[in-house]
Design a protein around this motif. Structure first.
Motif: not given
Length: 407
Positions: A274-298
């Motif tokens: 789901l995180v990759r799906e949002r990255l591929a969308a090329g739209v500026a992310p909001g709060r939840y998307q960034i938090l999800a990306a942080i958790n994806a790194v962890h």
């Protein structure tokens, strides 16, 4: 504890929201629904030990609650005619047309999260009616007095009734404007389950996290193109994936010390997708998307030493631009400690003291940084303050051991 008592507790966790939602749909009154549900569970406490646990506890509770509700309505409307009584008993009202998704609990969430209600009231009402939390539990989670919280819930229910707020999922054109408030509440319900604050509850309320994820999946099905809905679902999945390693021997296990082999790989894979799906969308992310990306790194790191802290800090820098809250700044400082050292991080944390002095995580973070700087007395004091403010039993056990190790 007897088998019947355990069955009642389990039924309350699994069926409370379903019973309240079913009664709200039928009677259109949150007060009637909640009180009748509570009476049904009280009846179960009395009868199940002697009569045995029914084969379908949820159906038994719903049927009992419906009877309780009808009894109450009859008492309050003694002059009503027989036709109305018959309609209540047989429920021959034609069903409403089904929407994209027909789920009583999702309808209940949208009703509780109506924009006519203040945000605090939405959260309190949802935690009470959907999450099944008691008033003391909610009051403790939000650091308010029980009487104030009770009044807040009562006023919210009265406003829903007086304003005729409908019990339904909004139409497609109204959904985007309504969904942000719903996501806020669903994330709070999830957090309460992930770090339960009640002294008599499990440290992790699996029932709450599961229900929050289930409802978020339903919202995602309604709005598959909404980046924040996708982001929240990914965030919940990536946090939930770590649950099996989060508590051991009654103590909370911090991220750095968790057995990563116990993490749920299927949930991580879904969250990463789901995180990759949002990255591929090329739209500026909001709060939840960034938090999800942080958790994806962890959750991408096989060992804490493999964590890409530069990327984590960069993501927090991005998050600060959309959510400049002190809590975000505190979490950023935790990541900075791994990159620039505890002294730099402590300076950043101390600047937040005015705004976060009543927040237990602020003192937990200070205690850890002071410990790493070998400032034992100050660390002990910070652990003591964190223990005083913490509500989760497993976290208190962990913090107490940490503090005592400094003796």
């Amino acid at each position: 504890m007897t088998d019947a008592q355990e069955a009642v507790i389990r039924a309350h966790r699994e069926e409370w929201a379903r019973v309240v939602a079913a009664l709200t749909r039928r009677f259109g009154d949150l007060d009637v629904a909640e009180e009748a549900a509570a009476e049904a569970f009280a009846t179960a406490v009395e009868r199940w030990p002697g009569d045995g646990v029914p084969p379908n506890p949820g159906a038994w509770l719903t049927t009992t609650a419906v009877r309780k509700a009808i009894d109450r309505i009859r008492r309050e409307n003694k002059r009503d005619d027989k036709h109305q009584e018959a309609r209540m008993v047989h429920d021959d009202t034609p069903p409403e047309p089904l929407g994209v998704i027909d789920d009583d609990r999702l309808r209940l969430v949208f009703t509780c999260c109506h924009p006519a209600l203040a945000t605090q009231s939405r959260v309190a009402l949802t935690l009470r009616l959907v999450g099944g939390l008691t008033v003391p539990e909610i009051a403790r989670a939000y650091l308010v007095k029980e009487t104030a919280l009770e009044q807040r819930i009562t006023r919210a229910k009265a406003k829903i009734k007086a304003a005729g707020i409908p019990y339904r999922v909004p139409s497609a054109e109204d959904l985007p404007a309504r969904v942000a408030g719903v996501l806020t509440v669903l994330y709070l319900v999830f957090n309460e389950g992930y770090l339960a604050t009640g002294p008599g509850t499990d440290p992790i309320r699996r029932d709450l996290t599961a229900e929050a994820i289930r409802l978020t999946r339903l919202v995602h099905a309604l709005l598959p193109g909404d980046g924040e809905v996708t982001g929240l679902l990914a965030l919940m999945l990536l946090i939930e994936a770590r649950r099996p390693a989060r508590v051991a021997a009654g103590e909370l296990v911090p991220l750095a010390e968790q057995d990563r082999g116990a993490w749920d790989t299927a949930l991580i894979a879904e969250g990463h997708r789901l995180v990759r799906e949002r990255l591929a969308a090329g739209v500026a992310p909001g709060r939840y998307q960034i938090l999800a990306a942080i958790n994806a790194v962890h959750t991408s790191a096989r060992d804490i030493r493999d964590t890409d802290w530069s990327q984590v800090v960069a993501l927090y820098d991005q998050l600060v631009r959309v959510d400049a809250s002190p809590v975000v700044a505190l979490n950023r400082a935790i990541a900075v400690a791994e990159l620039d050292g505890p002294e730099v991080a402590l300076a950043a944390v101390d600047r937040l003291g005015d705004r976060l002095s009543g927040y237990h995580a602020y003192h937990v973070t200070r205690a850890d940084l002071l410990r790493r700087l070998s400032r034992g007395e100050e660390a002990r004091a910070a652990y003591g303050k964190a223990i005083e403010l913490a509500g989760n039993t497993a976290e208190i056990a962990y913090l107490t051991r940490r503090r005592d190790q400094l003796a």
